[in-house]
Design an enzyme around this catalytic site. Structure first.
Site, PDB file in Angstrom:
ATOM      1  N   LYS A 135       0.582  -1.214   0.081  1.00 13.17           N
ATOM      2  CA  LYS A 135      -0.273  -0.108  -0.358  1.00 13.17           C
ATOM      3  C   LYS A 135       1.253   1.504   0.009  1.00 13.17           C
ATOM      4  CE  LYS A 135      -4.072  -1.746   1.776  1.00 13.17           C
ATOM      5  NZ  LYS A 135      -5.411  -1.764   2.960  1.00 13.17           N
TER       6      LYS A 135
ATOM      7  N   GLY B 290      -0.354   0.987   6.222  1.00 16.57           N
ATOM      8  CA  GLY B 290      -0.477   1.248   5.063  1.00 16.57           C
ATOM      9  C   GLY B 290      -2.107   1.090   5.306  1.00 16.57           C
TER      10      GLY B 290
ATOM     11  N   THR C 203       6.808  -0.390  17.482  1.00 19.61           N
ATOM     12  CA  THR C 203       7.735  -0.297  16.740  1.00 19.61           C
ATOM     13  C   THR C 203       7.534   1.432  16.376  1.00 19.61           C
ATOM     14  OG1 THR C 203       8.911  -2.501  14.972  1.00 19.61           O
ATOM     15  CG2 THR C 203      10.409  -0.009  14.733  1.00 19.61           C
ATOM     16  N   MET C 204       8.423   1.841  17.101  1.00 18.61           N
ATOM     17  CA  MET C 204       8.224   3.830  17.485  1.00 18.61           C
ATOM     18  C   MET C 204       8.418   4.140  16.087  1.00 18.61           C
ATOM     19  SD  MET C 204       5.752   3.381  19.633  1.00 18.61           S
ATOM     20  CE  MET C 204       5.763   5.353  19.891  1.00 18.61           C
TER      21      MET C 204
END
Length: 269
Positions: free
Chosen positions: A64, A127, A150-151
């Site tokens: 995406k 996405g 995961t930031m």
């Protein structure tokens, strides 16, 4: 006209049978196929579509965002999101759209009418999450919360959201009215549950954008706790109908589309 959906893996997709049901209901002589395109072959996307003479296509996991450099233009909504699930090919130009969030919110309002005042948590920052986040930001008054393992995944987010880790989200689950999983966890053979539901409030609606299986592991877990649940079937049908309108200008037969998908899901059970 010829249409398709691209993704990897794609064998589980019911997009072809759903769209075919719509074509038949409307008396159209169109076709729709699923194309498995691994990331390592994605650079061939233009050649593949040209060879198959495709007029428009949908994009699912994991492409995406990957599709964006291949587009000639994006509509304003898709630009804000930064993710694409629909491409219209017109006079050789590729135009990108995102109908995910619109499709999801249309269905969610039917099961949660007071959406405007809901406190919502999205799980996942891919996405699909972006598409939902943009639509939910417009539909609800409270700032949307989005949790991810995961930031750094939020580095390319332009949307106004409150970000938190999965660990933080687990502890704060009791603060939310709606919790939505947008990750592939629970899809098909994947039996993962991305977040523990120990602190879930009794009336919180738990949702998953996945529709195969009909009840994902997180939905089964929530249902066992007595919480209301909502899967991704309506989103799937509604986003497909929106895509069809973009490609053809016509209104899709969503009843025929949904009935066909339900029949297919019953056969798989």
């Amino acid at each position: 006209m010829k249409f398709a959906v691209i993704g990897h893996p794609i064998k589980h997709s019911l997009s072809p049978v759903m769209h075919q049901a719509n074509f038949e209901a409307l008396g159209r002589d169109d076709s729709y196929e699923a194309l498995n395109i691994p990331p390592k072959h994605f650079h061939l996307i233009k050649e593949i579509m040209a060879e198959k003479e495709i007029d428009g296509f949908n994009i699912t996991i994991p492409h995406k965002e990957r599709i964006i450099p291949y587009l000639d233009a994006m509509d304003a909504h898709a630009k804000t999101i930064g993710a694409i699930n629909t491409v219209k090919i017109e006079d050789g130009k590729w135009i990108g759209y995102n109908t995910d969030g619109i499709g999801y919110v249309q269905g969610l309002k039917n099961v949660y009418p007071n959406l405007k005042e809901a406190r919502i948590l999205l799980i996942g920052a891919g996405g699909a999450s972006k598409g939902l986040a943009a639509a939910l930001n417009e539909a609800a008054d409270h700032t949307l919360s989005v949790a991810n393992r995961t930031m750094s995944r939020f580095d390319n987010w332009d949307l106004k959201v409150h970000t938190l880790t999965l660990e933080e989200a687990e502890k704060q689950l009791g603060d939310f009215d709606i919790v939505i999983n947008t990750t592939p966890a629970g899809m098909s053979e994947n039996q993962d549950v991305v977040i523990a539901l120990d602190h879930l409030a009794p009336d919180t609606l738990v949702s998953d954008i996945v529709y195969i299986p009909y009840k994902t592991p997180i939905l089964k877990l929530a249902e066992a706790k007595g919480n209301p649940i909502y899967n991704g079937l309506d989103m799937f049908v509604n986003q497909g109908a929106e895509s069809f309108k973009i490609w053809t200008g016509e209104t899709a037969d969503t009843k025929a589309m949904k009935n066909t998908v339900l029949q297919q899901l019953q056969r798989r059970d």
